[in-house]
Design an enzyme around this catalytic site. Sequence first.
Site, PDB file in Angstrom:
ATOM      1  N   SER A 142       0.840  -1.199   0.000  1.00 51.37           N
ATOM      2  CA  SER A 142       0.000   0.000   0.000  1.00 51.37           C
ATOM      3  C   SER A 142       0.880   1.256   0.000  1.00 51.37           C
ATOM      4  O   SER A 142       1.826   1.370   0.789  1.00 51.37           O
ATOM      5  CB  SER A 142      -0.896  -0.031   1.237  1.00 51.37           C
ATOM      6  N   GLY A 143       0.554   2.157  -0.898  1.00 55.38           N
ATOM      7  CA  GLY A 143       1.291   3.426  -0.968  1.00 55.38           C
ATOM      8  C   GLY A 143       2.532   3.360  -1.825  1.00 55.38           C
ATOM      9  O   GLY A 143       3.295   4.313  -1.909  1.00 55.38           O
ATOM     10  N   ASN A 192      -1.200   5.355   3.186  1.00 57.72           N
ATOM     11  CA  ASN A 192      -1.315   6.080   1.916  1.00 57.72           C
ATOM     12  C   ASN A 192      -2.490   7.054   2.011  1.00 57.72           C
ATOM     13  O   ASN A 192      -3.575   6.677   2.437  1.00 57.72           O
ATOM     14  CB  ASN A 192      -1.552   5.040   0.790  1.00 57.72           C
ATOM     15  N   SER A 196      -6.217   2.848  -2.322  1.00 60.26           N
ATOM     16  CA  SER A 196      -7.336   2.177  -2.989  1.00 60.26           C
ATOM     17  C   SER A 196      -7.944   1.195  -2.014  1.00 60.26           C
ATOM     18  O   SER A 196      -7.241   0.331  -1.496  1.00 60.26           O
ATOM     19  CB  SER A 196      -6.839   1.418  -4.228  1.00 60.26           C
ATOM     20  N   GLY A 424      -2.843  -2.637  -2.210  1.00 59.02           N
ATOM     21  CA  GLY A 424      -1.541  -3.210  -1.895  1.00 59.02           C
ATOM     22  C   GLY A 424      -1.523  -3.909  -0.557  1.00 59.02           C
ATOM     23  O   GLY A 424      -2.391  -3.699   0.313  1.00 59.02           O
ATOM     24  N   GLU A 426      -0.910  -4.680   3.078  1.00 61.11           N
ATOM     25  CA  GLU A 426      -0.824  -3.694   4.154  1.00 61.11           C
ATOM     26  C   GLU A 426      -0.798  -4.350   5.533  1.00 61.11           C
ATOM     27  O   GLU A 426      -1.382  -5.403   5.766  1.00 61.11           O
ATOM     28  CB  GLU A 426      -1.952  -2.655   4.054  1.00 61.11           C
TER      29      GLU A 426
HETATM   30  N1  LIG Z   1       5.688   7.896  -9.741  1.00 59.11           N
HETATM   31  C1  LIG Z   1       5.319   8.720  -8.770  1.00 59.11           C
HETATM   32  N2  LIG Z   1       5.743   9.989  -8.799  1.00 59.11           N
HETATM   33  C2  LIG Z   1       5.376  10.837  -7.836  1.00 59.11           C
HETATM   34  N3  LIG Z   1       4.602  10.500  -6.773  1.00 59.11           N
HETATM   35  C3  LIG Z   1       4.143   9.241  -6.694  1.00 59.11           C
HETATM   36  C4  LIG Z   1       4.492   8.282  -7.706  1.00 59.11           C
HETATM   37  N4  LIG Z   1       3.915   7.135  -7.353  1.00 59.11           N
HETATM   38  C5  LIG Z   1       3.233   7.364  -6.191  1.00 59.11           C
HETATM   39  N5  LIG Z   1       3.380   8.610  -5.793  1.00 59.11           N
HETATM   40  C6  LIG Z   1       2.817   9.239  -4.581  1.00 59.11           C
HETATM   41  O1  LIG Z   1       2.505   8.225  -3.692  1.00 59.11           O
HETATM   42  C7  LIG Z   1       1.132   8.250  -3.326  1.00 59.11           C
HETATM   43  C8  LIG Z   1       0.588   6.838  -3.175  1.00 59.11           C
HETATM   44  O2  LIG Z   1       0.593   6.216  -4.416  1.00 59.11           O
HETATM   45  P1  LIG Z   1      -0.585   5.267  -4.883  1.00 59.11           P
HETATM   46  O3  LIG Z   1      -1.876   5.775  -4.431  1.00 59.11           O
HETATM   47  O4  LIG Z   1      -0.398   5.023  -6.293  1.00 59.11           O
HETATM   48  O5  LIG Z   1      -0.226   3.962  -4.050  1.00 59.11           O
HETATM   49  P2  LIG Z   1      -0.884   2.544  -4.223  1.00 59.11           P
HETATM   50  O6  LIG Z   1       0.211   1.607  -4.512  1.00 59.11           O
HETATM   51  O7  LIG Z   1      -1.992   2.581  -5.172  1.00 59.11           O
HETATM   52  O8  LIG Z   1      -1.401   2.265  -2.776  1.00 59.11           O
HETATM   53  P3  LIG Z   1      -2.698   1.482  -2.306  1.00 59.11           P
HETATM   54  O9  LIG Z   1      -2.380   0.040  -2.403  1.00 59.11           O
HETATM   55  O10 LIG Z   1      -2.880   1.916  -0.923  1.00 59.11           O
HETATM   56  O11 LIG Z   1      -3.794   1.905  -3.191  1.00 59.11           O
HETATM   57  C9  LIG Z   1       0.452   9.000  -4.441  1.00 59.11           C
HETATM   58  O12 LIG Z   1      -0.688   9.658  -3.974  1.00 59.11           O
HETATM   59  C10 LIG Z   1       1.527   9.968  -4.854  1.00 59.11           C
HETATM   60  O13 LIG Z   1       1.510  11.100  -4.045  1.00 59.11           O
HETATM   61 MG   LIG Z   2      -3.960   2.403  -5.079  1.00 56.30          MG
END
Ligand SMILES: Nc1ncnc2c1ncn2[C@@H]1O[C@H](COP(=O)(O)OP(=O)(O)OP(=O)(O)O)[C@@H](O)[C@H]1O
Ligand SMILES: [Mg+2]
Length: 1053
Positions: A142-143, A192, A196, A424, A426
Site C-alpha cells: 500500500s502506498g 497512503n 485504494s 496493496g 498492508e
Molecule cells: N511515480 C510517482 N511519482 C510521484 N509521486 C508518486 C508516484 N507514485 C506514487 N506517488 C505518490 O505516492 C502516493 C501513493 O501512491 P498510490 O496511491 O499510487 O499507491 P498505491 O500503490 O496505489 O497504494 P494502495 O495500495 O494503498 O492503493 C500518491 O498519492 C503519490 O503522491
Molecule cells: Mg492504489
Amino acid sequence: MALQVELIPTGEIIRVVHPHRPCKLALGSDGVRVTMESGLTARDRVGVQDFVLLENFTSEAAFIENLRRRFRENLIYTYIGPVLVSVNPYRDLQIYSRQHMERYRGVSFYEVPPHLFAVADTVYRALRTERRDQAVMISGESGAGKTEATKRLLQFYAETCPAPKRGGAVRDRLLQSNPVLEAFGNAKTLRNDNSSRFGKYMDVQFDFKGAPVGGHILSYLLEKSRVVHQNHGERNFHIFYQLLEGGEEETLRRLGLERNPQSYLYLVKGQCAKVSSINDKSDWKVVRKALAVIDFTEDEVEDLLSIVASVLHLGNIHFAADEESNAQVTTENQLKYLTRLLSVEGSTLREALTHRKIIAKGEELLSPLNLEQAAYARDALAKAVYSRTFSWLVGKINRSLASKDVDSPSWRSTTVLGLLDIYGFEVFQHNSFEQFCINYCNEKLQQLFIELTLKSEQEEYEAEGIAWEPVPYFNNKVICDLVEEKFKGIISILDEECLRPGEATDLTFLEKLEDTVKHHPHFLTHKLADQRTRKSLGRGEFRLLHYAGEVTYSVTGFLDKNNDLLFRNLKETMCSSKNPIMSQCFDRSELSDKKRPETVATQFKMSLLQLVEILQSKEPAYVRCIKPNDAKQPGRPLPPGTSAQRQGAAWGGAVCIPPPLVPRYKSLCPETWPSWAGRPQDGVAVLVRHLGYKPEEYKMGRTKIFIRFPKTLFATEDALELRRQSLATKIQAAWRGFHWRQKFLRAKRSAICIQSWWRGTLGRRKAAKRKWAAQTIRRLVRGFILRHTPRCPENAFFLDHVRTSFLLRLRRQLPRNVLDTSWPTPPPALREASELLRELCVKNMVWKYCRSISPEWKQQLQQKAVASEIFKGKKDNYPQSVPRLFISTRLGADEISPRVLQALGSEPIQYAVPVVKYDRKGYKPRARQLLLTPNAVVIVEDAKVKQRIDYANLTGISVSSLSDNLFVLHVHREDNRQKGDVVLQSDHVIETLTKTALSADRVNNININQGSITFAGGPGRDGTIDFTPGSELVITKAKNGHLAVVAPRFNSR
Ligand SMILES: Nc1ncnc2c1ncn2[C@@H]1O[C@H](COP(=O)(O)OP(=O)(O)OP(=O)(O)O)[C@@H](O)[C@H]1O
Ligand SMILES: [Mg+2]
C-alpha cells in the site's frame, strides 16, 4: 566526444578505465582500438539499470544498494529483466511529460533508460503487432505507487495512441473514470493518503488501428467497513469530505448537510477529517467534471449525492432504549432526511431500523431490536447502501466506456490491454478481516507472478540443460493454500463457522483454526506460539507469515463481516425505494431467493480465481512498486529493514534473461555477418569464440546461451555500439548511393522517354511536310501540263497558284512613282485584271502625287504642261527648256522704272522679262522689257511704255520651229493705236511665250512656222522673217529686206 585510435589485433575486447570519468570500451572490429568517453553507451553511473547485470545478483545488500544509488539520483525505475521496479519518489519528478512519451515511443525496451513508458510502449506494440491481449500487473504494498502508475499508463495510451474514428470521447472517459472511482473507492489510510480500498482491473479495448475504442472495469471487494468505522488517523472514503467541503450551498441545503465533517459520526472515528496533503475542495470540482464526462445526467448526480448524504445521516441516527430495552429512534430530523433522500416510507424505515423480521414456519414475525442490535442494523444498512452504490457506479462507468460500435467489423478485431491496480499489501497495528482479504489477494497475485516469471525461468534453465547455480526464491503457494484450500483453508473454516448452527463466535472460529492448521509453518496463534513470540500475540489474534512479512490479524468481526448480514426488513425497505439508483441496487428478486448467498470471503476467493484466469489468458507485463519509506516522505531512500526491502530482495537476482545472441551481435563477427546460414547454436558458438568469451563466462544451453558475468555483456554491448555506428555509416552510404542511383535512373529514363517522344514528333512533322510538298509539286506539275485546258480539278491548283503568285509578286513589285512604267507580266487569265489594276495603280500614284505638290509647283507644272502642249515636237529649242524651271518673273521690282509702274497704275505686273525688239524697218535690235499685266502685254523702253497691247488686240503669236528665240506678237490690224506686229527676242522664249499665251488666253493662237513668218510692219507694210537652219544663230537683214535668221538645228525633235 574524444576518440583515441590505436591499432590492435582484430576482435579484441578491451575495457579501459579513465582516471576521472568512466570510459567505455570497444571492440576493434576493423583492427582499431577505440576508447570512447561515456555518453556513447550511456550506461548508468549510478548503479545498473537492470538487476540482471549486477555482479553479485544473489546478494540482497547489492540489490538494495543499487536501488538506493539510483533513487538518490532520482532514477526511480530499474529493470529485473522484463520486470520494472518502481520506487515511489513521493514528489513530482517531471518524468511523465509529452516529450518523455515521445522518447519512449517505438524504441526497443533495452535501448532507453528504464521507464514506465517503456513498458507501456512495449506492451502496446506487442498488442498491435502480435494481436494478443496484454495485461500489465502492477503490484506492491500500500502506498507504493500502483494507482499512480496505472494513471500514468492510461495517460500514455490516451495521448500517444491514434484517436478512434468516432472522436476521442472514449479516451476522456477512460481518464475521467479514475477520479470518480477514486472519490468513492479510495481513502486516506496510515499507509497512503489515497489508498485504494477496492481492487480494480481495467480492460482497455483497442481497434485494429491501435485506437482505444472502449473499456471495462472489474472491481473487487470494496472495504465497506470503512463507511462506519475508521482507525485512528484514517478517513472515510474521499467523497464524503469532498461533498462537504466543495458542495454548493444549495446542494448541501437540499441534502440537509452541514459543511462540517465533525458533525457526522461516520467521519470522526479516525479523528483526522482534515488532512493537509488532500484538497477536498478542488478534488470535488474534478469529480463533478468527471461525472459529466462519463455520461452522468444531472438527475443521476443528484440521486447519487442523495445516497452519499443518506449514509452520513444514517451515521447520525441515534437510538434510546424504552422500558422493555427495545431500541427507539431518537433523531427524528435525521430520519426525515433519510426518508426523503432514500425515497422510502418513513414509518417503514423506522420500523426496519428497530425491528427484525423473522420468517418462522412460513410466518413473518417482527422482533424488536435492542440498542446494540439496532446500531448493528443501522451500520449494516449504511455499508450495504454504500457498497451497492459503488457497484452500481462501476456498472454505470462500464456502460459509458462500452464501445458504441460493437457491430462494426473493427470491433470484432479488437484487442484488450488489461491494467491491474489492486489494493496493496498492508500491515497495521490492528488488522482485521479486510486486511486479511487484501493481503490474501496480494498473495494470489504474487503466486501468479512467481508462476509466470520466476518459476518458468528456473524451469527454462532446466529445460536448457544448464547446471546453473540455483536461485533461491520464496514460493508463496504454501500461504495461498493455507488461506484458500478446500476444507482445510482459513476461508473454508471461516465459512463453516458462519454457516454452522449453534453459537458460533469469532473465538470459536479461532479455535477451529488452531485445531485445523496448527502445524502449518506460516500460521501462528497465541496458543501455538513459543514463549517469546507469544508476547506479541493477543488471545483473539492469529498471525500469518506472508511473503512480504508477518501480519497479525484480530479475529474480532470476522464472522459478521464474512456473513455480511442485512436484516430482511431493511432489504425490503430499500427495495421499495424510489431513488432510481437504490431501486437498481436492491432487487426484489433477492427477497424471494431462498438460497443463502455466498459468504464474502468465498465470493472474494471466486472473483480472485476469475481474475487469475483473466490474467493468465493474457500476455503479462509486470511493474513492481516499492515504497522508499513508511513516512510518505520524498528523499528518504530505503531505510534498512522495511518491508519494501524484503519484497524487492525477494526478486533481485532471481531472474537472468540473456538476450538472443546471434541476431543481436551477429555484426560483431565476420562469419556471422550479415547472416548465419547454419544452425543457430553453431552461430552462437562461432560468435562467442570470435568475441573471446572465456569458458567460465558463459554456458551454452540447448536453445539459449546464458552469460554468467554482466561485464561480459557490457563489453559485448559496447563493441556492438561502435559496430552499429560504423554499420550505420555504411548502410547510410549504401542507401544514399542506391537512392541517388534510383533517382538518376529515373531521370535518365524520363529523359530518354521525352527525347524519343520529341524525336518522333519532329519526324512525324517532317514526314507530313514532305508528303505535303510532294503532293503540291505533283499538283503543280500536273496543273502546268494542263494549264492551257479549261479550268478543271487537275489544273485548278496550278492556276490558282499562278494567280496568287502573280498577285503576290505584283504586291512586291508595284511601281514606286508615276514615271516608273514597269509592271510584271500577268498570266493570260489575269491580263484584263492586270490592266485594271495597273490603271488603278497609276491613278492612285497620280492622286497621291497631286495631293503632295505645293500650289507654286502646281502652277509651274500647269505652265509646263501648257508649254508642252504648245511646243513639244514643234520647236527645236523646246527640249532645252523642259528641265529649266519657269520663274515667276525675270525682273525684280527695282529693275522696272517707277514711272512705268506709275503708268500702269493699279495694274499689277504678273511677269517681266528683258527682251530684244527688232525694228520693223531696219531690224535693229533694241533692248526692251516685256511686262505682262492681267490685261495687256506692255513693251517698256527704260522708263517709258513704248507699246501696250491689250490682250483683246493680240491676235496671235508666231514663232519659228527652229532653235532661235524670236517671236512675233500679232496685233489687231484695225487698231490704229498700234504700230503693227512686234518682233521680239527673249532668251527664255518658251517661258515668255507660255506665260503670255496663258495671260492672254491665246494658247491656241501660237503659230509655229517652218520657213518664214510674215508680220505687219505698219499700216500697209508687211515684213518677213526667214528662218533657215544653220550651224549657229545669226540674225541679219537679208538683201531682200527680210530678216534672215539662221538657227542651229538640234536633233532632239
Ligand atoms: N511515480 C510517482 N511519482 C510521484 N509521486 C508518486 C508516484 N507514485 C506514487 N506517488 C505518490 O505516492 C502516493 C501513493 O501512491 P498510490 O496511491 O499510487 O499507491 P498505491 O500503490 O496505489 O497504494 P494502495 O495500495 O494503498 O492503493 C500518491 O498519492 C503519490 O503522491
Ligand atoms: Mg492504489
